[in-house]
Design a protein around this motif. Sequence first.
Motif, mmCIF file in Angstrom:
data_model
loop_
_atom_site.group_PDB
_atom_site.id
_atom_site.type_symbol
_atom_site.label_atom_id
_atom_site.label_comp_id
_atom_site.label_asym_id
_atom_site.label_seq_id
_atom_site.Cartn_x
_atom_site.Cartn_y
_atom_site.Cartn_z
ATOM 1 N N ASN A 54 0.276 1.384 -5.442
ATOM 2 C CA ASN A 54 -0.983 1.357 -4.698
ATOM 3 C C ASN A 54 -2.007 2.295 -5.326
ATOM 4 O O ASN A 54 -3.208 2.001 -5.349
ATOM 5 N N ALA A 55 -1.528 3.429 -5.834
ATOM 6 C CA ALA A 55 -2.442 4.365 -6.502
ATOM 7 C C ALA A 55 -3.088 3.701 -7.712
ATOM 8 O O ALA A 55 -4.299 3.818 -7.945
ATOM 9 N N LYS A 56 -2.287 2.976 -8.509
ATOM 10 C CA LYS A 56 -2.834 2.266 -9.675
ATOM 11 C C LYS A 56 -3.875 1.230 -9.258
ATOM 12 O O LYS A 56 -4.928 1.099 -9.897
ATOM 13 N N LYS A 57 -3.571 0.514 -8.172
ATOM 14 C CA LYS A 57 -4.484 -0.524 -7.698
ATOM 15 C C LYS A 57 -5.857 0.068 -7.387
ATOM 16 O O LYS A 57 -6.900 -0.483 -7.785
ATOM 17 N N HIS A 58 -5.878 1.202 -6.706
ATOM 18 C CA HIS A 58 -7.174 1.784 -6.312
ATOM 19 C C HIS A 58 -7.837 2.537 -7.468
ATOM 20 O O HIS A 58 -9.069 2.653 -7.489
ATOM 21 N N ALA B 53 -10.331 8.618 -3.545
ATOM 22 C CA ALA B 53 -9.660 9.341 -2.452
ATOM 23 C C ALA B 53 -8.397 8.608 -2.001
ATOM 24 O O ALA B 53 -7.372 9.232 -1.705
ATOM 25 N N LEU B 54 -8.466 7.270 -1.958
ATOM 26 C CA LEU B 54 -7.284 6.482 -1.586
ATOM 27 C C LEU B 54 -6.177 6.655 -2.628
ATOM 28 O O LEU B 54 -4.992 6.786 -2.279
ATOM 29 N N ALA B 55 -6.539 6.662 -3.892
ATOM 30 C CA ALA B 55 -5.547 6.862 -4.954
ATOM 31 C C ALA B 55 -4.887 8.231 -4.822
ATOM 32 O O ALA B 55 -3.672 8.371 -4.998
ATOM 33 N N MET B 56 -5.685 9.258 -4.493
ATOM 34 C CA MET B 56 -5.130 10.596 -4.270
ATOM 35 C C MET B 56 -4.085 10.571 -3.163
ATOM 36 O O MET B 56 -2.995 11.150 -3.288
ATOM 37 N N ALA B 57 -4.414 9.897 -2.054
ATOM 38 C CA ALA B 57 -3.486 9.838 -0.922
ATOM 39 C C ALA B 57 -2.209 9.090 -1.291
ATOM 40 O O ALA B 57 -1.105 9.499 -0.905
ATOM 41 N N TYR B 58 -2.347 8.001 -2.033
ATOM 42 C CA TYR B 58 -1.152 7.230 -2.424
ATOM 43 C C TYR B 58 -0.284 8.000 -3.422
ATOM 44 O O TYR B 58 0.946 7.906 -3.389
ATOM 45 N N VAL B 59 -0.906 8.765 -4.322
ATOM 46 C CA VAL B 59 -0.127 9.607 -5.230
ATOM 47 C C VAL B 59 0.650 10.652 -4.438
ATOM 48 O O VAL B 59 1.828 10.914 -4.704
ATOM 49 N N LYS B 60 -0.009 11.227 -3.426
ATOM 50 C CA LYS B 60 0.654 12.242 -2.596
ATOM 51 C C LYS B 60 1.850 11.641 -1.852
ATOM 52 O O LYS B 60 2.861 12.319 -1.631
ATOM 53 N N SER B 61 1.740 10.372 -1.476
ATOM 54 C CA SER B 61 2.830 9.712 -0.749
ATOM 55 C C SER B 61 3.793 8.985 -1.688
ATOM 56 O O SER B 61 4.630 8.200 -1.243
ATOM 57 N N ASP B 62 3.652 9.232 -3.011
ATOM 58 C CA ASP B 62 4.542 8.644 -4.033
ATOM 59 C C ASP B 62 4.490 7.124 -4.069
ATOM 60 O O ASP B 62 5.468 6.473 -4.447
ATOM 61 N N SER B 63 3.380 6.555 -3.684
ATOM 62 C CA SER B 63 3.205 5.106 -3.776
ATOM 63 C C SER B 63 2.321 4.814 -4.987
ATOM 64 O O SER B 63 1.121 4.547 -4.872
ATOM 65 N N LEU B 64 2.942 4.892 -6.170
ATOM 66 C CA LEU B 64 2.162 4.830 -7.412
ATOM 67 C C LEU B 64 1.579 3.451 -7.681
ATOM 68 O O LEU B 64 0.529 3.334 -8.325
#
Length: 731
Positions: free
Chosen positions: A225-229, A212-223
């Motif tokens: 952080n998305a990779k980290k989660h 869910a955190l990765a989904m939120a970071y992808v939505k906010s274009d913070s890839l």
Amino acid sequence: MILLLFVAAYSCSTKKDTIISRNFHAITTKFNVLFNGQEAFNKGIEEVNTGYKDDWFSRLPIEPIVFEEDKIVLESFNSNPGAGFGGASEEEKKELTPFERAEEKAVKAIQKHGMNIDGTEHNSQIDNAYLLLGKSRYYSQRFIPAIDAFNYVIANYPQANLIAETKIWRAKANTRIDNEETAIEAMKLLLVIRDTLEADLPDEIKEQGHTALAMAYVKSDSLQNAKKHLQLATRTLKNRDQGARNLFILGQMYSDENKKDSAFYVFEKLVNFKKAPYKYKIHANIELAKNFSKDSLSTTLLERMQKLIKNRDNRPYLDELYYQTGVLHQNNDSITLALNNYNNSLRAKNGSDKQKTFTYEKLGDLYFKDSEYQYASAYYDSVLQVSKDTLDIRIRRIKRKYKNLASLIKFEAVVANNDSIVRIATLPKDEQKLFFESYIEKLKKADEDTAQLRLNQMAFGNSVAGLQSGKKGSWYFYNNQSTSFGKTEFQKIWGNRKLEDNWKWSEKATIGNKVTKDSAQVNTVNLRYDLDSYLHTIPDRKETIDSLKVDRNQALYELGLIYKEQFKNQNLAKSRLERLATLDPKEELILPINWHLYQIYKNLGDANQSEIYKNVILTQYPDTKFAQIILNPNVILEEEVTVNEVEKEYKKMYYLYKEGKFEEVVLKIDAFIVTVPSSNLIPKFELLKAYAVGKYKDIEAYKIALEFVGVNYGSTEEGKKAKEIILQIEK
């Protein structure tokens, strides 16, 4: 008896906190209402998974579902999130989706079995009902009502076992309504802080939370952080479906960043993940072939791809497997093997249209690189015919390439066609006749072979059908359909002929000197095999033949410029212009031809040939701008030819156009524009030239000239005007 029923009903009341009442409503809620609701919810999830088709050529979404844009339902609610339900007609109930059915059951559980007494809920299953309610609303794209249901659980059941899962679902709903920052903060409180304090969350919940955190970071274009989660979400892989998906997306992210080693490691991990769904494993193998960084792995990967191709279970993926095998061969400079695999990819059954666009593009690029522009154009055209996404950047780029080739293809066709006609027109009459007789014989042979092949195919098909139906296969003359087809094909080729010796002859002697015409000629004449129809099409007037030569020469000149300036193919430009120089071109073209050949040989580093054309210009045309440029190479040509001078030249040619001297206009424009290659007025000259072509040539030549302006100067007013005229012509 009545008294006993009354006592039982009173004991099971939702307003009485008794052991009987609590157990009765908890059991009824769990094993009756919620069971049916969960079954409906599971059916809905199954339909979503079945109906969703992944686009393996783009980065996958973390959650495999498509929600409609701008369809977030806002509803007003009472304190009870189940309000607003009940009283639905039978017709409405029939139309419920599985998620709406699950929501209905959750509401029923809350309304009929909830035991909220003095602010405390005594039915241990009601929190599950609210969670089911929120999840059902989430999948119905009613995110705000879903958040209401999740908030109710979090506020009223803080110690429930499902509180962490509920917070995760609430975060996902917030992400869907663009409140990703709220979702990120909530998930950090749940995972990061709690993880450092207690670390008592189950692995399944941690996976869901990090996803869910990765989904939120992808939505906010913070890839990053998305990779980290996604990395944290794939440590344990308890959920095989979501875990495999997370690994694939993580590999795609590394691949997009050109971190091939990291991508290779992730996709290899997915291939070795035994419980992963097969669709992820097979595409992970394909991605491995895309992301290897060491040449030593190429042979190993090719062997792996060949093994996957031979596996019959992989038939649904053959188009992708063959394509990637072709890419590997192309990277190894094994072009023949690459071409074979690309063609196998196109022939694969059930191949996707999107895969075909990539394969056609690869074939087009290979032929383009090999200067086979006509083949390249055909493959680019196939991309445009197959593709449905006209807004895709890649498709738009291919469309530009195809348009740039359009003028070239048409000019080449003019050269080939006019060359052929002129060559035949200059032959003696006997040789013309022999030429077409030979052509007709070849045509007949090809038609006979085609007809026989089709008959054989029908006979074979009939035989197979007979065997399949348990009946004996028969010779095709006993098959009415085959016989009818064969008769039609025979008459189409040979006409109505008598059954007699030498039946193929077109004329036959019968008795004495009397000549009997063949019945096929009496009744019908197949123009495809009629010698006279070909001979009559050969032009015999000198003016017509000269006109064909002029058009051919003009096309050769245009081709030379296109190859030189647009495609930077100096060798093809050289061949077209050198051939033109041998064909007695008009005087106005001789100087430009020599100038372009001088530049071409200079670009190719051939000083000797370059010097030859340089001397022609200096000795025969010493007072021209070309000679001045050669003698003063450091002087910029545009500085010598002012804008006013260019405008004056345009006016001169425009007046010639008004006077009806159209051929002179075309030749003068060709000779002049090479002296001002960077002038902003070039599109004006080219459009005027197209107008002139339209005045003394046919509609096809006019269209070719307009397309040249539209393709090369599409963003200018002249280019737009040319496109408008083309549209009017095509109506």
